[in-house]
Scaffold this motif. Structure first.
Motif, PDB file in Angstrom:
ATOM      1  N   HIS A 161       9.934   5.595  -6.745  1.00 55.72           N
ATOM      2  CA  HIS A 161      10.566   6.974  -6.738  1.00 55.72           C
ATOM      3  C   HIS A 161      12.060   6.808  -6.446  1.00 55.72           C
ATOM      4  N   ILE A 162      12.932   7.662  -7.118  1.00 55.96           N
ATOM      5  CA  ILE A 162      14.435   7.484  -6.766  1.00 55.96           C
ATOM      6  C   ILE A 162      14.649   9.005  -6.292  1.00 55.96           C
ATOM      7  N   PHE A 163      15.203   9.106  -5.104  1.00 58.05           N
ATOM      8  CA  PHE A 163      15.523  10.225  -4.397  1.00 58.05           C
ATOM      9  C   PHE A 163      17.154  10.183  -4.195  1.00 58.05           C
ATOM     10  N   SER A 164      17.833  11.196  -3.986  1.00 53.84           N
ATOM     11  CA  SER A 164      19.207  11.266  -4.005  1.00 53.84           C
ATOM     12  C   SER A 164      19.736  12.502  -3.385  1.00 53.84           C
ATOM     13  N   GLU A 165      21.157  12.743  -3.483  1.00 52.46           N
ATOM     14  CA  GLU A 165      21.572  13.820  -2.874  1.00 52.46           C
ATOM     15  C   GLU A 165      23.061  14.162  -3.388  1.00 52.46           C
ATOM     16  N   SER A 166      23.345  15.373  -3.657  1.00 49.36           N
ATOM     17  CA  SER A 166      24.729  15.687  -4.043  1.00 49.36           C
ATOM     18  C   SER A 166      25.316  15.077  -5.138  1.00 49.36           C
ATOM     19  N   TYR A 167      26.365  14.252  -5.396  1.00 46.56           N
ATOM     20  CA  TYR A 167      26.722  13.377  -6.632  1.00 46.56           C
ATOM     21  C   TYR A 167      25.506  12.840  -7.079  1.00 46.56           C
ATOM     22  N   GLY A 168      24.541  12.297  -6.158  1.00 46.96           N
ATOM     23  CA  GLY A 168      23.469  11.545  -6.875  1.00 46.96           C
ATOM     24  C   GLY A 168      22.833  12.284  -7.691  1.00 46.96           C
ATOM     25  N   GLY A 169      22.914  13.666  -7.619  1.00 41.20           N
ATOM     26  CA  GLY A 169      22.172  14.678  -8.744  1.00 41.20           C
ATOM     27  C   GLY A 169      22.759  14.390 -10.194  1.00 41.20           C
ATOM     28  N   LYS A 170      23.703  13.773 -10.338  1.00 41.97           N
ATOM     29  CA  LYS A 170      24.269  13.109 -11.430  1.00 41.97           C
ATOM     30  C   LYS A 170      23.859  11.742 -11.666  1.00 41.97           C
ATOM     31  N   MET A 171      24.021  10.909 -10.842  1.00 40.04           N
ATOM     32  CA  MET A 171      23.549   9.388 -10.832  1.00 40.04           C
ATOM     33  C   MET A 171      22.252   9.308 -10.988  1.00 40.04           C
ATOM     34  N   LEU A 217       8.085   3.208 -12.169  1.00 38.52           N
ATOM     35  CA  LEU A 217       8.756   4.379 -11.874  1.00 38.52           C
ATOM     36  C   LEU A 217       7.844   5.596 -12.170  1.00 38.52           C
ATOM     37  N   LYS A 218       7.939   6.577 -11.189  1.00 36.46           N
ATOM     38  CA  LYS A 218       7.116   7.747 -11.167  1.00 36.46           C
ATOM     39  C   LYS A 218       7.889   8.929 -11.297  1.00 36.46           C
ATOM     40  N   SER A 219       8.811   8.856 -10.418  1.00 40.14           N
ATOM     41  CA  SER A 219       9.697  10.384 -10.432  1.00 40.14           C
ATOM     42  C   SER A 219      11.122  10.031  -9.979  1.00 40.14           C
ATOM     43  N   VAL A 220      11.870  11.297 -10.350  1.00 41.59           N
ATOM     44  CA  VAL A 220      13.248  11.111  -9.885  1.00 41.59           C
ATOM     45  C   VAL A 220      13.479  12.549  -9.112  1.00 41.59           C
ATOM     46  N   VAL A 221      13.947  12.575  -7.924  1.00 39.46           N
ATOM     47  CA  VAL A 221      14.277  13.945  -7.024  1.00 39.46           C
ATOM     48  C   VAL A 221      15.548  13.945  -6.554  1.00 39.46           C
ATOM     49  N   VAL A 222      16.434  14.994  -6.820  1.00 33.35           N
ATOM     50  CA  VAL A 222      17.653  15.047  -6.603  1.00 33.35           C
ATOM     51  C   VAL A 222      17.690  16.534  -5.355  1.00 33.35           C
ATOM     52  N   GLU A 274       0.718  -1.295   0.124  1.00 32.75           N
ATOM     53  CA  GLU A 274       0.126   0.148   0.012  1.00 32.75           C
ATOM     54  C   GLU A 274       0.798   1.418  -0.112  1.00 32.75           C
ATOM     55  N   ARG A 275       2.147   1.173   0.308  1.00 34.58           N
ATOM     56  CA  ARG A 275       3.043   2.488   0.119  1.00 34.58           C
ATOM     57  C   ARG A 275       3.973   2.232  -0.944  1.00 34.58           C
ATOM     58  N   PRO A 276       4.515   3.352  -1.303  1.00 42.16           N
ATOM     59  CA  PRO A 276       5.577   3.391  -2.415  1.00 42.16           C
ATOM     60  C   PRO A 276       6.883   2.796  -2.128  1.00 42.16           C
ATOM     61  N   LEU A 277       7.662   2.463  -2.981  1.00 40.04           N
ATOM     62  CA  LEU A 277       9.172   2.064  -2.577  1.00 40.04           C
ATOM     63  C   LEU A 277      10.011   3.435  -3.237  1.00 40.04           C
ATOM     64  N   VAL A 278      11.075   3.634  -2.337  1.00 37.90           N
ATOM     65  CA  VAL A 278      11.665   4.946  -2.664  1.00 37.90           C
ATOM     66  C   VAL A 278      13.194   4.330  -2.482  1.00 37.90           C
ATOM     67  N   ILE A 279      13.874   4.525  -3.647  1.00 42.78           N
ATOM     68  CA  ILE A 279      15.327   4.277  -3.481  1.00 42.78           C
ATOM     69  C   ILE A 279      16.145   5.573  -3.197  1.00 42.78           C
ATOM     70  N   TRP A 280      17.007   5.341  -2.309  1.00 50.43           N
ATOM     71  CA  TRP A 280      18.111   6.336  -1.744  1.00 50.43           C
ATOM     72  C   TRP A 280      19.359   6.055  -2.266  1.00 50.43           C
TER      73      TRP A 280
END
Length: 426
Positions: free
Chosen positions: A158-168, A189-194, A63-69
């Motif tokens: 959903h894919i979330f990331s920070e810093s150099y993850g903004g390239k990956m 796959l619904k979104s990518v957020v950096v 019932e809840r999404p999967l977020v990749i960090w």
């Protein structure tokens, strides 16, 4: 009668599948059900993932999404900095984290690129040399993960990331979408957020001198010295002299430390003792905690020791680190239905907000006019102003107040707003 029998058979098959899927869940480290494994993404190259099933009060985790960090660096471990410093259910003192993401959604921490954290290579030649290889490795991992956890094929991703993850993250999202189009991967796959992204290194670098001047960290003399160095660094990158750029960047960081008297570059307002480590990936307590506790709990004691930061990952990517990924973001907006988001803590120097705003303003995509015409709005929590947002053309930008490089650590209310905006926790 035959139709009813078919319905019963399908329902029973779904029930059995759910039982099989739940049988993969294990007790790892910390609360809730978990699962983890290594995936050989190329011969001799092994990525590690650590899944935390949501602890939300729901009848099924589906019932809840999967977020990749994905962590930054490159070479900083998601399983350490991401899980225990920023958004996992507990910290390295064993204390529950009220703001943890697992209470709302399923979270998949991936140690990427290979050689990071629990991920490993069998020989030096397996380290990735460029961002595209990192993205393809991640797609291979997700293909394996979704086969072994087919329940997540139906769950919003959903894919979330920070810093150099903004390239990956953007290139990973693009390659995953393309693999899905080819029928090689089943996912939603619904979104990518950096967050505080290093997506356009030159724009980031050229923002340093004016940012420090305008925030009062340096005077005009300091501004002039920094600008001279960043202009030269920008020239080297534009000329493709990447090894010289790496050396120049090291000299630049030394200059920043000297001129600013060791300002904390990940949050210019954070109070730091003169003897404190200036990085966010150099905590000896984290290494001891992971090696002495987590490694044992996950039964990984036979593996190479976990590393919070692997400099060999950085070294092997040295020709690619300063290359921009803005064109990948443009492709996501032009060629896919995915939502793309950027959030930036305004107190971050390392990936300063003005540089991020500059590359966004310079980016062209078919829906850009909708973004340009949109009115930037404030967003609040319990009546308190947490930041500003601007959304249009499938793209969103969030300026986050009282936050530096690690928004999910510095401003919990703002991060919660951003998470809800993209995932709605469902």
């Amino acid at each position: 009668m035959q139709v009813e029998n078919n319905k019963v058979s399908i329902a029973y098959a779904v029930f059995l599948l759910q039982l099989i899927n739940w049988s993969t869940a294990r007790c790892g480290f910390g609360p809730g059900e978990q699962d983890w494994d290594h995936v050989e993404v190329r011969k001799g190259a092994h990525l590690f993932y650590w899944l935390h099933y949501t602890t939300a009060n729901v009848s099924s985790f589906e019932e809840r999404p999967l977020v990749i960090w994905l962590q930054g660096g490159p070479g900083i471990a998601s399983t350490g900095s991401g899980c225990f410093k920023q958004l996992g259910p507990i910290d390295i003192e064993g204390r529950p984290r009220d703001s943890n993401w697992v209470q709302h959604m399923n979270v998949l921490f991936i140690d990427s690129p290979v050689g990071t954290g629990f991920s490993y290579v069998e020989s030096f030649g397996e380290y990735p040399q460029n961002n595209t290889q990192i993205a393809l490795d991640l797609v291979t991992l997700m293909s394996d993960f979704l086969r072994s956890h087919p329940e997540f094929q139906r769950v919003p991703l959903h894919i979330f990331s920070e810093s150099y993850g903004g390239k990956m993250a953007p290139e990973f999202a693009l390659e995953l979408h393309l693999a899905q189009q080819r029928g090689e991967v089943q996912c939603q796959l619904k979104s990518v957020v950096v967050g505080n992204p290093f997506t356009s290194p030159i724009d980031t670098i050229l923002s340093y001198a004016p940012y420090l001047l305008q925030t009062g960290i340096v005077d005009h003399d300091g501004y002039t010295k920094i600008k001279q160095v960043t202009d030269e660094l920008s020239r080297l990158i534009s000329a493709g002299e990447m090894e010289k750029a790496i050396i120049q960047n090291t000299e630049f960081l030394n200059l920043i430390e000297k001129i600013t008297s060791k300002i904390f570059i990940y949050n210019i307002q954070q109070r730091r003792h003169v003897d404190d480590a200036l990085g966010y990936s150099t905590d000896p307590k984290m290494f001891d905690f992971m090696v002495n506790n987590v490694t044992t709990a996950l039964n990984l004691t036979h593996m190479a020791k976990w590393r919070e930061l692997n400099t060999l990952v950085f070294y092997n990517l040295r020709f690619d680190i300063f290359k921009p990924a803005v064109h990948i973001v443009t492709r996501l907006l032009d060629e896919t239905p995915l939502r793309v988001g950027v959030y930036s803590g305004v107190l971050d120097f390392m990936c300063a907000t003005p540089g991020t705003v500059n590359w966004i303003n310079g980016m062209s995509w078919r829906g850009k006019q909708k973004y340009v015409d949109a009115i930037r709005q404030p967003f609040r929590s319990d009546g308190y102003l947490e930041g500003y947002e601007k959304q249009g053309g499938n793209f969103s930008m969030f300026w986050v107040l009282r936050a530096g490089h690690m928004v999910q650590q510095d401003n919990l209310a703002a991060m919660s707003h951003i998470l809800r905006e993209f995932t709605n926790y469902g």
